[in-house]
Scaffold this active site. Sequence first.
Site, mmCIF file in Angstrom:
data_model
loop_
_atom_site.group_PDB
_atom_site.id
_atom_site.type_symbol
_atom_site.label_atom_id
_atom_site.label_comp_id
_atom_site.label_asym_id
_atom_site.label_seq_id
_atom_site.Cartn_x
_atom_site.Cartn_y
_atom_site.Cartn_z
ATOM 1 N N SER A 135 9.104 25.021 -4.037
ATOM 2 C CA SER A 135 8.321 26.010 -4.723
ATOM 3 C C SER A 135 9.072 25.763 -5.479
ATOM 4 O O SER A 135 10.982 25.218 -5.155
ATOM 5 C CB SER A 135 8.432 26.910 -3.847
ATOM 6 O OG SER A 135 7.997 28.267 -5.266
ATOM 7 N N TYR A 148 11.406 33.582 1.520
ATOM 8 C CA TYR A 148 9.936 32.708 1.097
ATOM 9 C C TYR A 148 11.109 31.752 0.494
ATOM 10 O O TYR A 148 10.775 30.209 1.135
ATOM 11 C CB TYR A 148 9.667 33.174 0.231
ATOM 12 C CG TYR A 148 8.495 32.021 -0.569
ATOM 13 C CD1 TYR A 148 7.579 31.783 0.560
ATOM 14 C CD2 TYR A 148 8.612 31.588 -1.897
ATOM 15 C CE1 TYR A 148 6.536 30.407 0.115
ATOM 16 C CE2 TYR A 148 7.730 30.740 -1.705
ATOM 17 C CZ TYR A 148 6.488 30.313 -1.078
ATOM 18 O OH TYR A 148 5.628 29.163 -1.928
ATOM 19 N N LYS A 152 11.815 27.517 1.251
ATOM 20 C CA LYS A 152 11.507 26.793 0.612
ATOM 21 C C LYS A 152 12.791 26.269 0.015
ATOM 22 O O LYS A 152 12.800 24.581 -0.099
ATOM 23 C CB LYS A 152 10.683 27.409 -0.540
ATOM 24 C CG LYS A 152 9.682 27.050 -0.460
ATOM 25 C CD LYS A 152 8.925 26.090 0.251
ATOM 26 C CE LYS A 152 6.762 26.664 0.445
ATOM 27 N NZ LYS A 152 6.359 26.292 0.614
#
Length: 243
Positions: A135, A148, A152
Site C-alpha cells: 500500500s 495498518y 504494510k
Amino acid sequence: MNTNNKLIVITGASSGFGLEIAKEFAKDGYPLLLLARRVEKMEALQLPHTICRKVDVSDKQEFEAAVREAEAEYGKTELIVNNAGVMLLGDIATQDAQEWKTMLDVNVMGVMNGMQIVMNDMKERQSGTIINVSSIAGVQPFGNHAAYCASKFGVTGLTRVARGEMSPYNVRVLSIMPGAVSTELLGHTSDQAIIDGYNDWKESVGAVNITASDVAKTIKYAYELPQSVSLREIIITDTKQDA
C-alpha cells in the site's frame, strides 16, 4: 485453456483487487487458484480452469494444502499474488489490540506464508514471480493508520529482502502499492467517524476515479513482461491523490 499459461494463485480473491485480478487473468485462459474466506463470492464468478478454496492465509497448513491441490491439477505455481489484507483504522492510544493482531496476522504472516509455500519450487525451477500487494501506507504514514502502516511497511521490507534472496535464482519478487481505491477494505474499520473522515478526505482530493480493475491490469502487465524484467515496486494512485 492456453497450455502455455501456468498456475496463478491469488489470495483475497473474493472482492476488491483480488477479484479483479482473477477476472483479468481469466480473460487469457490462465489456470487459477482463488483463495479467500468467502468461497461463494469466488465461485459466483464461474471462471474457467479455476479452483476456489476457503482459506485463512494466516493458517499456513491450510494455505499450503490448497496450493498443493491446485498444483496437482495445473502444475507448479508460476505466479502468486499475495493480496489478502485487512484495514482496521484506529488511534494508537485507544484501538483494540486484537485489531492490531488481526492486521499483522493477515497482512504480514499471510504474505510470508504465501512466499514460503512457493519459494523453494521456484528456486529449483529458476522461474516464477511473487507479487505482494502492499500500500502507499507501506512507504509513508497516514493518521489513524498506525497498525495498518506497520503491517504494510512490513510487507514492503520483507518484499525487498525476499527480492534479494530470490534474484540469483531468476525469480521476481515485486510489490504494488495502491493509494486510495474504492474497495470493501475500508468497511472493516469499526470506528464510523474514521470511515467518514477517510471518505471526506478522498472526496476532497478527488481521488475517486481509479478502480480496482486499474490495479489488476497493472499487476497483469508487470507479470507478463519478460522474466528478465522486474518492476520491483509500483506505487499506483489516482492522479489527483497528492499524498
